[in-house]
Design a protein around this motif. Structure first.
Motif, mmCIF file in Angstrom:
data_model
loop_
_atom_site.group_PDB
_atom_site.id
_atom_site.type_symbol
_atom_site.label_atom_id
_atom_site.label_comp_id
_atom_site.label_asym_id
_atom_site.label_seq_id
_atom_site.Cartn_x
_atom_site.Cartn_y
_atom_site.Cartn_z
ATOM 1 N N GLU A 76 0.818 -1.206 0.000
ATOM 2 C CA GLU A 76 0.000 0.000 0.000
ATOM 3 C C GLU A 76 0.853 1.257 0.000
ATOM 4 O O GLU A 76 0.610 2.196 -0.759
ATOM 5 N N LEU A 77 1.893 1.249 0.830
ATOM 6 C CA LEU A 77 2.767 2.418 0.901
ATOM 7 C C LEU A 77 3.380 2.736 -0.454
ATOM 8 O O LEU A 77 3.470 3.887 -0.866
ATOM 9 N N VAL A 78 3.823 1.665 -1.125
ATOM 10 C CA VAL A 78 4.460 1.879 -2.423
ATOM 11 C C VAL A 78 3.405 2.294 -3.447
ATOM 12 O O VAL A 78 3.596 3.245 -4.213
ATOM 13 N N ALA A 79 2.265 1.600 -3.429
ATOM 14 C CA ALA A 79 1.250 1.851 -4.458
ATOM 15 C C ALA A 79 0.754 3.293 -4.405
ATOM 16 O O ALA A 79 0.508 3.899 -5.439
ATOM 17 N N ASP A 114 14.381 0.016 5.926
ATOM 18 C CA ASP A 114 13.008 -0.485 6.034
ATOM 19 C C ASP A 114 12.844 -1.573 4.978
ATOM 20 O O ASP A 114 12.377 -1.338 3.859
ATOM 21 N N LEU A 115 13.268 -2.780 5.356
ATOM 22 C CA LEU A 115 13.514 -3.829 4.371
ATOM 23 C C LEU A 115 12.316 -4.144 3.496
ATOM 24 O O LEU A 115 12.424 -4.247 2.283
ATOM 25 N N ALA A 116 11.144 -4.273 4.106
ATOM 26 C CA ALA A 116 9.977 -4.704 3.339
ATOM 27 C C ALA A 116 9.692 -3.721 2.209
ATOM 28 O O ALA A 116 9.399 -4.119 1.075
ATOM 29 N N ILE A 117 9.805 -2.437 2.500
ATOM 30 C CA ILE A 117 9.489 -1.441 1.474
ATOM 31 C C ILE A 117 10.530 -1.457 0.357
ATOM 32 O O ILE A 117 10.193 -1.463 -0.825
ATOM 33 N N VAL A 118 11.800 -1.488 0.753
ATOM 34 C CA VAL A 118 12.845 -1.515 -0.270
ATOM 35 C C VAL A 118 12.650 -2.726 -1.174
ATOM 36 O O VAL A 118 12.692 -2.618 -2.407
ATOM 37 N N GLN A 119 12.387 -3.866 -0.547
ATOM 38 C CA GLN A 119 12.232 -5.068 -1.365
ATOM 39 C C GLN A 119 11.006 -4.989 -2.256
ATOM 40 O O GLN A 119 11.016 -5.423 -3.399
ATOM 41 N N CYS A 120 9.982 -4.400 -1.749
ATOM 42 C CA CYS A 120 8.768 -4.262 -2.544
ATOM 43 C C CYS A 120 9.038 -3.381 -3.766
ATOM 44 O O CYS A 120 8.624 -3.698 -4.887
ATOM 45 N N ILE A 121 9.772 -2.289 -3.558
ATOM 46 C CA ILE A 121 10.063 -1.392 -4.688
ATOM 47 C C ILE A 121 10.972 -2.090 -5.699
ATOM 48 O O ILE A 121 10.775 -1.994 -6.912
ATOM 49 N N ILE A 122 11.951 -2.815 -5.171
ATOM 50 C CA ILE A 122 12.856 -3.500 -6.100
ATOM 51 C C ILE A 122 12.106 -4.541 -6.917
ATOM 52 O O ILE A 122 12.312 -4.688 -8.131
ATOM 53 N N LEU A 123 11.205 -5.221 -6.270
ATOM 54 C CA LEU A 123 10.380 -6.186 -6.990
ATOM 55 C C LEU A 123 9.576 -5.487 -8.086
ATOM 56 O O LEU A 123 9.481 -5.951 -9.223
ATOM 57 N N LEU A 124 9.050 -4.327 -7.736
ATOM 58 C CA LEU A 124 8.263 -3.556 -8.704
ATOM 59 C C LEU A 124 9.133 -3.137 -9.894
ATOM 60 O O LEU A 124 8.743 -3.257 -11.064
ATOM 61 N N ILE A 125 10.337 -2.659 -9.580
ATOM 62 C CA ILE A 125 11.254 -2.238 -10.649
ATOM 63 C C ILE A 125 11.569 -3.417 -11.552
ATOM 64 O O ILE A 125 11.477 -3.329 -12.786
ATOM 65 N N PRO A 184 7.199 13.580 -4.023
ATOM 66 C CA PRO A 184 6.871 12.415 -3.195
ATOM 67 C C PRO A 184 6.469 11.189 -4.006
ATOM 68 O O PRO A 184 5.355 10.704 -3.896
ATOM 69 N N GLY A 185 7.392 10.657 -4.805
ATOM 70 C CA GLY A 185 7.096 9.483 -5.614
ATOM 71 C C GLY A 185 7.790 8.245 -5.088
ATOM 72 O O GLY A 185 8.360 8.235 -3.990
ATOM 73 N N VAL A 186 7.750 7.192 -5.886
ATOM 74 C CA VAL A 186 8.347 5.919 -5.500
ATOM 75 C C VAL A 186 9.852 6.056 -5.285
ATOM 76 O O VAL A 186 10.416 5.489 -4.347
ATOM 77 N N VAL A 208 13.726 2.365 -26.342
ATOM 78 C CA VAL A 208 12.428 2.847 -25.863
ATOM 79 C C VAL A 208 11.872 1.866 -24.832
ATOM 80 O O VAL A 208 11.348 2.277 -23.787
ATOM 81 N N GLY A 209 12.035 0.574 -25.098
ATOM 82 C CA GLY A 209 11.562 -0.432 -24.156
ATOM 83 C C GLY A 209 12.233 -0.282 -22.805
ATOM 84 O O GLY A 209 11.596 -0.369 -21.755
ATOM 85 N N PHE A 210 13.522 -0.004 -22.851
ATOM 86 C CA PHE A 210 14.260 0.196 -21.613
ATOM 87 C C PHE A 210 13.695 1.395 -20.852
ATOM 88 O O PHE A 210 13.543 1.367 -19.636
ATOM 89 N N MET A 211 13.375 2.457 -21.602
ATOM 90 C CA MET A 211 12.831 3.660 -20.953
ATOM 91 C C MET A 211 11.447 3.395 -20.370
ATOM 92 O O MET A 211 11.124 3.876 -19.281
ATOM 93 N N VAL A 212 10.639 2.641 -21.105
ATOM 94 C CA VAL A 212 9.322 2.294 -20.579
ATOM 95 C C VAL A 212 9.488 1.460 -19.311
ATOM 96 O O VAL A 212 8.769 1.636 -18.331
ATOM 97 N N GLY A 213 10.499 0.594 -19.322
ATOM 98 C CA GLY A 213 10.748 -0.256 -18.170
ATOM 99 C C GLY A 213 11.101 0.526 -16.926
ATOM 100 O O GLY A 213 10.932 0.051 -15.808
ATOM 101 N N SER A 214 11.604 1.742 -17.110
ATOM 102 C CA SER A 214 11.976 2.507 -15.917
ATOM 103 C C SER A 214 10.944 3.587 -15.599
ATOM 104 O O SER A 214 11.236 4.524 -14.867
ATOM 105 N N LEU A 215 9.748 3.435 -16.162
ATOM 106 C CA LEU A 215 8.692 4.423 -15.873
ATOM 107 C C LEU A 215 8.403 4.543 -14.385
ATOM 108 O O LEU A 215 8.210 5.628 -13.857
ATOM 109 N N VAL A 216 8.355 3.399 -13.699
ATOM 110 C CA VAL A 216 7.957 3.421 -12.299
ATOM 111 C C VAL A 216 9.097 3.872 -11.396
ATOM 112 O O VAL A 216 8.890 4.562 -10.406
ATOM 113 N N ALA A 217 10.297 3.494 -11.790
ATOM 114 C CA ALA A 217 11.391 3.685 -10.854
ATOM 115 C C ALA A 217 12.467 4.598 -11.388
ATOM 116 O O ALA A 217 13.517 4.747 -10.796
ATOM 117 N N GLY A 218 12.191 5.237 -12.531
ATOM 118 C CA GLY A 218 13.259 5.973 -13.199
ATOM 119 C C GLY A 218 13.515 7.336 -12.596
ATOM 120 O O GLY A 218 14.265 8.118 -13.139
#
Ligand SMILES: Nc1ncnc2c1ncn2[C@@H]1O[C@H](COP(=O)(O)OP(=O)(O)OP(=O)(O)O)[C@@H](O)[C@H]1O
Ligand SMILES: [Mg+2]
Lengths: 309, 340
Positions: A88-91, A269-280, A255-257, A234-244
């Protein structure tokens, strides 16, 4: 085709597992979350209780198994800091990030690709040289430096635009510009070299030799071929939309991801970092996957390979 | 005098790339419906001659001289004029058929594009015509093959498709730039037959650029031999085979590839072609020529009439007929070619 899809999906999952594992190991090795979260003055008993509570005393392989088992059940954990669900925090930060990265992506494409094509068509002209010099300057400059320069010019000196925060669309202008310029430079260079390569191919001469007008040779014969390598980038750039936007969000206190990631790493804060990395990892993998499908669409030679596989 | 006008009349065509001259004044006329061979070692300017004529050289090329097509000089023609000549009056096909077709466009559409440009046909009509052309170049199951991409064609089929595309505009003249070099021997022979047949049926002139004198002799009535950016000998095929006059041409005949040795590029005569920009004074062939004298090293022989229909650029042409062994060798090569 089915087998092709299956191997691709398998490879995608494997990539995600590897990334998540790597992140897990690095994070556990690089500092004790208990110490950092409880603060330097926390009594030893409190720290011990925290460690016990979060399973930090278990051997690392057991922690990993627990963690992985939870992921498989769709549980990405909760923040060690305030107990909120990590997902939820990440979303709730994702929209803010997309507000920057999507316009930035569009700007990159709209600036970089036409500039690169124009430069290729007017190779060695003054404009070609200017475009290429600009492109190199654009993508060699680190984005925090570029961000600070833009702030100096447009916020501090001219006073036209705010330098940080998220209150109105004007706040987004500088971060978007900062993010776009490097990518536009990369795309310009890439499109230019792809186009130059294609224009030198025998089939371009064939098209001219059969009487096709130059503008139509460029549009109908060169561009569809030059698009193939450009799609990768372009695909690479799209891939970094969330975390770029890690650096840019930090520079402009957006205040973004990305900013959440920086803060959570600092806090261990391990859970959050891992969640973001998973998202990336997941967005990268998905966009890679889309690029592969797109390749087959753009390049009939690959399409028949895929069909065979 | 002019009631006779050749189809294409190239006069004193010179081409330089970034100041380095590679064509030193080529004179060449092509009559309606005739087939002319253009032979010579790699780099002598065969392709550049015709790419220059069609305005297909890169911008860094400077071109002078004239390429008369009827009353129009293509060297000074506008881009628009050139586009209306390409494919419609003069068509050109190239050495490497597999990379000469656009890999991401269906073969049928590439042919239809030419049909649309030159005959204004679109849609179903264009497709039907494309099918007819593919059948004309003997591609089996033409209707279905229209939807294939070039990589789904073999090399020989790609060259056939190129030829079909070239025929789409009913050109007066087809420039075939080493159309068979990249293909294996059996396919070469088939493509040569196809070209000969189409030429007879369509009545178009053909310029056949080749390293392969045997192949040239199958198709062409006339041969021009080029050396280092100039034409050094120009005569009817039969005469050239009977009695090559230029020492360089004689060297070429010594080098007709033996069929049992596979088809190699011609490597006639000792020594190598001078690099463009490092041309010797006088005759460019003199450093490699056994007959060269002081005169050859200081002044330039111009292409002039030696005997009936035969022009040679040489101060000391070979006047006796070809030595037995080399004519026998070439005859052998020719007869074996015909067997294939
Ligand atoms: N685009 C170009 N830029 C620079 N030099 C070129 C270019 N095209 C051709 N040349 C030079 O012009 C000369 C003649 O080349 P050309 O392609 O006409 O040779 P060719 O007789 O067709 O040889 P081949 O049998 O190998 O096709 C060569 O020295 C070549 O290096
Ligand atoms: Mg050539």
């Amino acid at each position: 085709m089915f087998a092709f899809l299956l191997t691709r999906i398998f490879r995608a999952l494997l990539t995600i597992v590897l990334v998540v594992t790597f992140a897990f190991v690095v994070l556990r090795m690089s500092g004790d979350p208990a110490q950092i979260i409880m603060g330097p003055d926390a009594p030893p008993e409190a720290i011990a209780a925290f460690r016990k509570n979060w399973g930090l005393d278990d051997p690392i392989w057991l922690q990993y198994l627990h963690y992985f088992g939870a992921i498989l059940q769709g549980d990405l954990g909760i923040s060690m800091r305030d107990g909120q669900s990590a997902v939820e925090l990440v979303a709730e930060r994702i929209p803010a990030t997309l507000q920057l990265t999507i316009p930035a992506l569009i700007l990159k494409l709209a600036l970089g690709i036409p500039a690169g094509i124009y430069a290729a068509l007017h190779r060695n002209s003054l404009i070609d040289r200017m475009v290429m010099a600009g492109a190199i300057a654009g993508f060699t400059m680190p984005s925090f430096v570029l961000g600070l320069i833009l702030v100096l010019i447009f916020s501090v000196t001219l006073g036209w635009l705010p330098s940080g925060g998220q209150d109105s669309w004007t706040h987004a202008v500088l971060p978007i510009l900062t993010m776009s310029i490097g990518g536009a430079g990369i795309l310009a260079r890439f499109s230019r070299s792809a186009m130059i390569e294609v224009l030198g191919q025998p089939y371009i001469r064939t098209a001219s030799a059969k009487g096709v007008a130059w503008a139509r040779v460029v549009r109908g014969h060169a561009l569809p071929n030059a698009a193939i390598p450009v799609v990768t980038i372009v695909g690479f750039m799209v891939g970094s939309l969330v975390a770029g936007a890690v650096v840019v969000e930090s520079v402009f206190s957006w205040p973004g991801v990305g900013r959440l990631l920086v803060v959570s790493v600092a806090n261990r804060d391990l859970a959050i970092v891992q969640c973001i990395i998973l998202l990336i990892a997941a967005t990268m993998v998905v966009s890679n996957f889309v690029v592969d499908i797109l390749y087959g669409f753009l390049d009939p030679r690959l399409r028949s390979n895929q069909a065979k596989a | 005098m002019e009631d006779h006008m050749p189809l294409v009349d190239i006069r004193d065509l010179k081409v330089a790339f970034d100041g380095v001259q590679v064509l030193h004044g080529v004179d060449l006329t092509i009559e309606k419906g005739e087939a002319v061979g253009l032979v010579g070692e790699s780099g002598c300017g065969k392709s550049v001659t015709w790419l220059a004529a069609l305005g297909l050289l890169p911008k860094k090329a400077t071109i002078s001289g004239q390429v008369m097509l009827g009353r129009d000089d293509l060297v000074i023609a506008s881009q628009r004029q050139l586009e209306s000549v390409r494919g419609r009056r003069i068509a050109m096909i190239f050495q490497d058929p597999s990379s000469s077709l656009n890999p991401v466009i269906r073969v049928g559409r590439q042919i239809e594009e030419a049909i649309g440009l030159h005959r204004g046909l679109t849609g179903k009509a264009a497709r039907a015509e494309a099918k007819r052309l593919l059948e004309l170049v003997e591609i089996p199951d033409a209707g279905r093959r229209l939807d294939n991409y070039p990589h789904e064609f073999s090399g020989g089929q790609n060259q056939r498709a190129m030829i079909a595309m070239a025929l789409a505009g009913n050109p007066d003249i087809l420039i075939a730039d080493e159309p068979t070099t990249a293909l294996d021997a059996t396919i070469q022979a088939q493509i040569l037959d196809l070209l000969a047949r189409l030429r007879a049926e369509a009545g178009m002139a053909v310029v056949f650029i080749s390293h392969d004198l045997g192949a040239v002799s199958e198709i062409c009535e006339r041969v021009c031999v080029m050396y280092a950016g100039r034409i050094v000998e120009r005569c009817p095929t039969a005469a050239l085979f009977r009695s090559p006059r230029h020492p360089y041409t004689r060297g070429l005949f010594g080098a007709i590839p033996r069929l049992d040795a596979g088809r190699e590029r011609l490597k006639p005569v000792e020594g190598t072609v001078p690099e463009p920009g490092k041309m010797p004074r006088g005759c460019a062939f003199s450093p490699r020529c056994g007959r060269a004298t002081e005169k050859c090293r200081t002044s330039l022989p111009i292409l002039s009439r030696l005997e009936e229909d035969c022009d040679v650029a040489c101060f000391h042409p070979v006047l006796e007929d070809a030595p037995r062994h080399s004519s026998r060798k070439s005859a052998e090569a020719l007869s074996m070619l015909e067997l294939i």
